[in-house]
Design an enzyme around this catalytic site. Structure first.
Site, mmCIF file in Angstrom:
data_model
loop_
_atom_site.group_PDB
_atom_site.id
_atom_site.type_symbol
_atom_site.label_atom_id
_atom_site.label_comp_id
_atom_site.label_asym_id
_atom_site.label_seq_id
_atom_site.Cartn_x
_atom_site.Cartn_y
_atom_site.Cartn_z
ATOM 1 N N HIS A 139 28.417 -1.470 26.358
ATOM 2 C CA HIS A 139 27.035 -1.738 25.940
ATOM 3 C C HIS A 139 26.969 -2.902 24.955
ATOM 4 C CE1 HIS A 139 23.574 -0.804 23.060
ATOM 5 N NE2 HIS A 139 23.023 -1.279 24.162
ATOM 6 N N VAL A 150 30.035 -5.083 21.204
ATOM 7 C CA VAL A 150 29.927 -4.341 22.467
ATOM 8 C C VAL A 150 30.532 -2.962 22.215
ATOM 9 C CG1 VAL A 150 32.078 -5.319 23.375
ATOM 10 C CG2 VAL A 150 30.451 -4.282 24.940
ATOM 11 N N GLU A 151 29.788 -1.933 22.604
ATOM 12 C CA GLU A 151 30.238 -0.559 22.403
ATOM 13 C C GLU A 151 30.935 -0.070 23.671
ATOM 14 O OE1 GLU A 151 26.897 1.189 19.373
ATOM 15 O OE2 GLU A 151 26.292 0.930 21.469
ATOM 16 N N VAL A 152 32.200 0.257 23.544
ATOM 17 C CA VAL A 152 32.970 0.787 24.670
ATOM 18 C C VAL A 152 32.995 2.307 24.542
ATOM 19 C CG1 VAL A 152 35.236 0.882 25.780
ATOM 20 C CG2 VAL A 152 34.354 -1.301 24.904
ATOM 21 N N SER A 189 25.186 2.046 17.500
ATOM 22 C CA SER A 189 24.243 1.102 16.888
ATOM 23 C C SER A 189 22.791 1.450 17.188
ATOM 24 C CB SER A 189 24.558 -0.325 17.338
ATOM 25 O OG SER A 189 25.786 -0.736 16.786
#
EC number: 1.1.1.-
Length: 322
Positions: A139, A150-152, A189
């Site tokens: 994301h 970026v959210e993994v 976030s």
């Protein structure tokens, strides 16, 4: 997957997909991109032109943007992709069908990363017949080519190899990935934003502060510090620095914060028509005269300057640079 990622398939080219395309092209990757919406291809070309100055920072503009293909049948081209970045609508049934199609036609071991902003991947892998262990969340924040985060987010069955592939790939294109160890709705976030936004809406709708001054309270106050050190390190610095500083800060301010929390919960934004109307009225006064094209241009310019300045500082730079 251990091979080098040179070709990325982007499925869906709304604002997020187009931002991913700009980022990947700037790093010299080949991009195969698709979207069924009428006018999507022209919108993509326009977005590239808007991002010309950014792309020119990485090489010859014409050469970089010549390295993509817009296709109408993405399924027939998925076998060429070393990684797939999915950006479909946040509708569960649609997402399930789309991810199943990507899983069906992708080569074995190719990671399928979804840009979902809140739906955990465990909710849309049910129809995968080949290998759901390669599906995860990747994301970004908008615009993806400018904001490093970026959210993994793996689901419980995602393989560690897929997680590591995603983390390493995002780092290689200048992103700052964070890894969530458990799925939660909204991820990290967006949950933080939701908490801040809900309190902002409450304060404005209750007439405590105007929308204009609320924004100033963030951009001229804690937002500046958070952009540099984040809330946890900022708290530690407020207590003198280090883990001990954080502990001292918690001990000193904890009782007061708990008292504020009671009041925050008591007056939390309830999304009622009355509250919504009061909020919108203040927003109209605050934003009615804003020149949005100018704001976006200046925001992006300052954002790049901020990122460049942070990159020069050893304690604030991203692992791979941006």
């Amino acid at each position: 997957m251990t091979q080098e990622i040179r070709t990325v398939a982007i499925v869906g080219c709304g604002v997020i997909g187009m931002g991913w395309a700009v980022l990947f092209l700037s790093r010299g990757l080949k991009v195969i991109i698709s979207d069924p919406m009428e006018g999507a291809e022209n919108a993509l070309k326009g977005y590239f032109e808007q991002s010309r100055s950014y792309l020119e920072g990485f090489g010859d503009y014409d050469k970089l943007v010549s390295n993509y293909e817009f296709v109408h049948d993405i399924a027939s081209r998925l076998a060429e992709a070393d990684l797939i970045q999915e950006n479909g609508p946040e509708r569960l049934e649609f997402k399930r069908g789309l991810i199943a199609t990507l899983d069906k036609y992708a080569r074995p071991g190719v990671v399928i990363a979804s840009s979902s902003s809140g739906l955990p991947s465990s909710e849309f892998i049910q129809q995968c017949k080949q290998d759901s262990t390669r599906v995860l969340i990747g994301h970004p924040f908008n615009p993806p080519h400018l904001i490093p985060l970026v959210e993994v987010v793996p689901h419980p069955g995602t393989s560690s190899e897929s997680v590591n592939t995603a983390l390493n790939f995002y780092r290689s294109v200048g992103k700052r990935p964070i890894l969530l160890h458990h799925e939660v709705p909204g991820f990290v976030s967006n949950r933080l934003q939701a908490a801040i936004n809900n309190e902002a809406y409450s304060l404005i709708s209750r007439g405590i502060v105007s929308a204009e001054d609320l924004d100033a309270a963030v951009t001229s106050g804690p937002g500046l510090r958070w952009a540099l050190t984040g809330p946890i390190a900022t708290n530690a610095l407020g207590g003198g620095g280090g883990p001990e500083g954080f502990s001292q800060r918690m001990e000193r301010l904890g009782p007061a914060i708990r008292g504020w929390e009671d009041d925050i919960l008591k007056h939390r934004f309830d999304w009622s028509e009355q509250r919504m109307s009061a909020l919108q009225e203040s927003v109209n006064k605050s934003l009615g005269a804003v020149k949005w094209d100018q704001l976006v241009e200046e925001r992006d310019l300052v954002l790049l300057q901020l990122l460049a300045a942070k990159q020069k500082m050893a304690s604030m730079s991203t692992p791979s640079g941006h």
